[in-house]
Design a protein around this motif. Structure first.
Motif, PDB file in Angstrom:
ATOM      1  N   LEU A  61      44.621  41.818  30.720  1.00  0.00           N
ATOM      2  CA  LEU A  61      45.092  41.849  32.016  1.00  0.00           C
ATOM      3  C   LEU A  61      45.532  43.354  32.316  1.00  0.00           C
ATOM      4  O   LEU A  61      46.048  43.929  31.438  1.00  0.00           O
ATOM      5  N   LYS A  62      44.911  43.865  33.191  1.00  0.00           N
ATOM      6  CA  LYS A  62      45.340  45.229  33.763  1.00  0.00           C
ATOM      7  C   LYS A  62      46.571  45.381  34.116  1.00  0.00           C
ATOM      8  O   LYS A  62      47.423  44.483  34.595  1.00  0.00           O
ATOM      9  N   PRO A  63      47.208  46.660  34.048  1.00  0.00           N
ATOM     10  CA  PRO A  63      48.581  46.851  34.239  1.00  0.00           C
ATOM     11  C   PRO A  63      48.800  46.714  35.779  1.00  0.00           C
ATOM     12  O   PRO A  63      47.861  46.867  36.551  1.00  0.00           O
ATOM     13  N   ASN A  64      50.082  46.252  36.068  1.00  0.00           N
ATOM     14  CA  ASN A  64      50.340  45.957  37.488  1.00  0.00           C
ATOM     15  C   ASN A  64      49.443  44.908  38.010  1.00  0.00           C
ATOM     16  O   ASN A  64      49.514  45.143  39.436  1.00  0.00           O
ATOM     17  N   HIS A  65      48.688  44.118  37.771  1.00  0.00           N
ATOM     18  CA  HIS A  65      47.853  43.180  38.017  1.00  0.00           C
ATOM     19  C   HIS A  65      48.448  41.912  38.010  1.00  0.00           C
ATOM     20  O   HIS A  65      48.818  41.524  36.981  1.00  0.00           O
ATOM     21  N   VAL A  66      48.469  41.092  39.123  1.00  0.00           N
ATOM     22  CA  VAL A  66      49.083  39.706  39.077  1.00  0.00           C
ATOM     23  C   VAL A  66      47.944  38.624  39.367  1.00  0.00           C
ATOM     24  O   VAL A  66      47.472  38.843  40.684  1.00  0.00           O
ATOM     25  N   PRO A  67      47.477  37.871  38.595  1.00  0.00           N
ATOM     26  CA  PRO A  67      46.497  36.749  39.230  1.00  0.00           C
ATOM     27  C   PRO A  67      46.942  36.026  40.412  1.00  0.00           C
ATOM     28  O   PRO A  67      47.966  35.566  40.373  1.00  0.00           O
TER      29      PRO A  67
ATOM     30  N   PRO B 148      50.733  25.923  41.056  1.00  0.00           N
ATOM     31  CA  PRO B 148      51.310  27.243  41.090  1.00  0.00           C
ATOM     32  C   PRO B 148      51.104  28.221  40.238  1.00  0.00           C
ATOM     33  O   PRO B 148      51.364  29.529  40.457  1.00  0.00           O
ATOM     34  N   ASN B 149      50.810  27.773  38.905  1.00  0.00           N
ATOM     35  CA  ASN B 149      50.389  28.679  37.938  1.00  0.00           C
ATOM     36  C   ASN B 149      49.312  28.801  37.381  1.00  0.00           C
ATOM     37  O   ASN B 149      48.949  29.543  36.489  1.00  0.00           O
ATOM     38  N   GLU B 150      48.217  28.007  37.802  1.00  0.00           N
ATOM     39  CA  GLU B 150      46.988  28.179  37.607  1.00  0.00           C
ATOM     40  C   GLU B 150      46.174  29.454  38.103  1.00  0.00           C
ATOM     41  O   GLU B 150      45.976  29.393  39.229  1.00  0.00           O
ATOM     42  N   PRO B 151      45.824  30.538  37.402  1.00  0.00           N
ATOM     43  CA  PRO B 151      45.002  31.489  37.940  1.00  0.00           C
ATOM     44  C   PRO B 151      43.641  31.262  38.496  1.00  0.00           C
ATOM     45  O   PRO B 151      43.033  30.359  38.093  1.00  0.00           O
ATOM     46  N   TYR B 152      43.680  31.829  39.667  1.00  0.00           N
ATOM     47  CA  TYR B 152      42.317  31.399  40.477  1.00  0.00           C
ATOM     48  C   TYR B 152      41.296  32.328  40.580  1.00  0.00           C
ATOM     49  O   TYR B 152      41.598  33.544  40.657  1.00  0.00           O
ATOM     50  N   ASP B 153      40.167  32.092  40.297  1.00  0.00           N
ATOM     51  CA  ASP B 153      39.025  33.166  40.222  1.00  0.00           C
ATOM     52  C   ASP B 153      39.537  34.339  39.187  1.00  0.00           C
ATOM     53  O   ASP B 153      40.403  34.096  38.369  1.00  0.00           O
ATOM     54  N   ASN B 154      38.762  35.387  39.232  1.00  0.00           N
ATOM     55  CA  ASN B 154      39.357  36.377  38.359  1.00  0.00           C
ATOM     56  C   ASN B 154      39.778  37.703  39.033  1.00  0.00           C
ATOM     57  O   ASN B 154      39.986  38.850  38.611  1.00  0.00           O
ATOM     58  N   TRP B 155      40.455  37.392  40.238  1.00  0.00           N
ATOM     59  CA  TRP B 155      41.157  38.459  41.139  1.00  0.00           C
ATOM     60  C   TRP B 155      42.592  38.497  40.940  1.00  0.00           C
ATOM     61  O   TRP B 155      43.143  37.323  40.720  1.00  0.00           O
ATOM     62  N   CYS B 156      42.874  39.532  41.219  1.00  0.00           N
ATOM     63  CA  CYS B 156      44.538  39.683  41.077  1.00  0.00           C
ATOM     64  C   CYS B 156      45.046  40.461  42.179  1.00  0.00           C
ATOM     65  O   CYS B 156      44.195  41.480  42.786  1.00  0.00           O
TER      66      CYS B 156
ATOM     67  N   TYR C 265      31.186  11.457  44.977  1.00  0.00           N
ATOM     68  CA  TYR C 265      29.846  11.756  44.227  1.00  0.00           C
ATOM     69  C   TYR C 265      29.955  11.813  42.897  1.00  0.00           C
ATOM     70  O   TYR C 265      28.858  12.031  42.226  1.00  0.00           O
ATOM     71  N   GLY C 266      30.888  11.229  42.228  1.00  0.00           N
ATOM     72  CA  GLY C 266      30.918  10.879  41.010  1.00  0.00           C
ATOM     73  C   GLY C 266      32.190  11.883  39.983  1.00  0.00           C
ATOM     74  O   GLY C 266      31.971  11.456  38.693  1.00  0.00           O
ATOM     75  N   SER C 267      32.408  12.789  40.431  1.00  0.00           N
ATOM     76  CA  SER C 267      33.117  13.776  39.608  1.00  0.00           C
ATOM     77  C   SER C 267      34.588  13.236  39.738  1.00  0.00           C
ATOM     78  O   SER C 267      35.182  12.674  40.731  1.00  0.00           O
ATOM     79  N   GLU C 268      35.352  13.370  38.474  1.00  0.00           N
ATOM     80  CA  GLU C 268      36.751  12.964  38.558  1.00  0.00           C
ATOM     81  C   GLU C 268      37.433  14.248  38.138  1.00  0.00           C
ATOM     82  O   GLU C 268      38.736  14.128  37.625  1.00  0.00           O
ATOM     83  N   ALA C 269      36.884  15.453  38.118  1.00  0.00           N
ATOM     84  CA  ALA C 269      37.642  16.628  37.926  1.00  0.00           C
ATOM     85  C   ALA C 269      38.448  16.950  38.888  1.00  0.00           C
ATOM     86  O   ALA C 269      38.235  16.810  40.071  1.00  0.00           O
ATOM     87  N   LEU C 270      39.754  17.432  38.400  1.00  0.00           N
ATOM     88  CA  LEU C 270      40.759  17.796  39.321  1.00  0.00           C
ATOM     89  C   LEU C 270      40.524  19.318  39.485  1.00  0.00           C
ATOM     90  O   LEU C 270      39.552  20.123  39.023  1.00  0.00           O
ATOM     91  N   PRO C 271      41.254  19.948  40.629  1.00  0.00           N
ATOM     92  CA  PRO C 271      40.947  21.230  41.161  1.00  0.00           C
ATOM     93  C   PRO C 271      41.088  22.459  40.079  1.00  0.00           C
ATOM     94  O   PRO C 271      40.368  23.255  39.879  1.00  0.00           O
ATOM     95  N   ASP C 272      42.244  22.074  39.080  1.00  0.00           N
ATOM     96  CA  ASP C 272      42.202  22.933  38.025  1.00  0.00           C
ATOM     97  C   ASP C 272      40.965  23.092  37.008  1.00  0.00           C
ATOM     98  O   ASP C 272      40.485  24.001  36.537  1.00  0.00           O
ATOM     99  N   GLU C 273      40.462  21.691  36.834  1.00  0.00           N
ATOM    100  CA  GLU C 273      39.247  21.621  36.204  1.00  0.00           C
ATOM    101  C   GLU C 273      38.209  22.296  36.719  1.00  0.00           C
ATOM    102  O   GLU C 273      37.339  23.039  35.907  1.00  0.00           O
ATOM    103  N   TRP C 274      37.994  22.094  37.953  1.00  0.00           N
ATOM    104  CA  TRP C 274      36.918  22.774  38.640  1.00  0.00           C
ATOM    105  C   TRP C 274      37.112  24.275  38.615  1.00  0.00           C
ATOM    106  O   TRP C 274      36.092  24.834  38.536  1.00  0.00           O
ATOM    107  N   ASN C 275      38.176  24.414  38.812  1.00  0.00           N
ATOM    108  CA  ASN C 275      38.347  26.111  38.536  1.00  0.00           C
ATOM    109  C   ASN C 275      37.984  26.783  37.193  1.00  0.00           C
ATOM    110  O   ASN C 275      37.154  27.993  37.221  1.00  0.00           O
ATOM    111  N   ARG C 276      38.347  26.169  36.136  1.00  0.00           N
ATOM    112  CA  ARG C 276      38.147  26.638  34.921  1.00  0.00           C
ATOM    113  C   ARG C 276      36.510  26.675  34.812  1.00  0.00           C
ATOM    114  O   ARG C 276      35.878  27.480  34.048  1.00  0.00           O
ATOM    115  N   PHE C 277      35.736  25.690  35.319  1.00  0.00           N
ATOM    116  CA  PHE C 277      34.478  25.744  35.289  1.00  0.00           C
ATOM    117  C   PHE C 277      33.557  26.662  35.892  1.00  0.00           C
ATOM    118  O   PHE C 277      32.915  27.330  35.620  1.00  0.00           O
ATOM    119  N   MET C 278      34.413  27.010  37.331  1.00  0.00           N
ATOM    120  CA  MET C 278      33.750  27.947  38.153  1.00  0.00           C
ATOM    121  C   MET C 278      34.033  29.315  37.724  1.00  0.00           C
ATOM    122  O   MET C 278      33.444  30.352  38.231  1.00  0.00           O
TER     123      MET C 278
END
Length: 214
Positions: free
Chosen positions: A65-71, A34-42, A91-104
């Motif tokens: 972070l721009k004013p009045n912008h919420v990730p 619930p608190n992990e920012p997703y992509d770079n959009w707000c 297929y061999g990845s043990e990465a969780l969604p938040d780890e994938w997100n930081r990579f992406m």
């Protein structure tokens, strides 16, 4: 199948049947982040009312972070990301969604904040075997398109219409029992098959293992 034992005095030959079992697909839930920012959009909020008035990239050129912008968060928008993480788990990845997100975050999302489905191929993990999208979100694809892949133990990421939110949503079809398509739903624990979405799909993404046999 018949098996025999030349040295046995009884109990041979024996008849038996065997069937391959597909490897289990990991289950991840986007609402676990619930608190992990997703992509770079707000979300852009009105300064006075704090109501959402649009969306925008989150950060200025200095990385602030721009004013009045919420990730946006993975919980709010990460169904495609979470579905991808689940499928990559076989297929061999043990990465969780938040780890994938930081990579992406480094080029893994398009300019309009959509998942780049070819990212796993660039890192040598899996490649897109089949990708299809309907012409519009009012015309579903034929479910039978995914059957050949399920028979090969290849889980299928599909886009569905979510009646709860009125938006499109991504889930993973893990197999088929009779006419029932079983799913891992990143957004809802109690939705276990496509019947929860009127058995309609609007896009398909299938991955195959990079190298070796499928």
């Amino acid at each position: 199948t018949e098996a025999s034992c030349p040295e046995c005095t009884e109990g041979s030959p024996q008849l038996f049947s065997a069937s391959a079992q597909c490897p289990p697909v990991p289950v991840y839930r986007q609402y676990d982040y619930p608190n992990e920012p997703y992509d770079n959009w707000c979300k852009v909020l009105d300064a006075k009312t704090q109501q959402v008035i649009g969306k925008d990239t989150c950060y200025d050129k200095e990385g602030n972070l721009k004013p009045n912008h919420v990730p946006y968060t993975i919980k709010a928008k990460g169904c495609a990301l979470t579905s991808l993480a689940m499928v990559m788990g076989i297929y061999g990845s043990e990465a969780l969604p938040d780890e994938w997100n930081r990579f992406m975050l480094s080029g893994g999302y398009t300019e309009d904040a959509r998942v780049r489905w070819d990212v796993p191929e660039y890192i040598g993990l899996a490649s897109l075997s089949f990708s299809k999208t309907s012409g519009d979100d009012d015309t579903p694809l034929q479910n039978s398109l995914i059957d050949p892949y399920l028979k090969k133990c290849m889980p299928v990421i599909v886009k569905v219409y979510n009646p709860t939110t009125g938006n499109m949503h991504w889930v993973v079809v893990t197999g088929k029992s009779g006419n029932i398509y079983n799913i891992n739903d990143p957004g809802y624990r109690n939705r276990e098959n496509l019947q929860a979405y009127s058995n309609e799909i609007f896009a398909i993404r299938v991955y195959k293992k990079t190298g070796g046999c499928q």
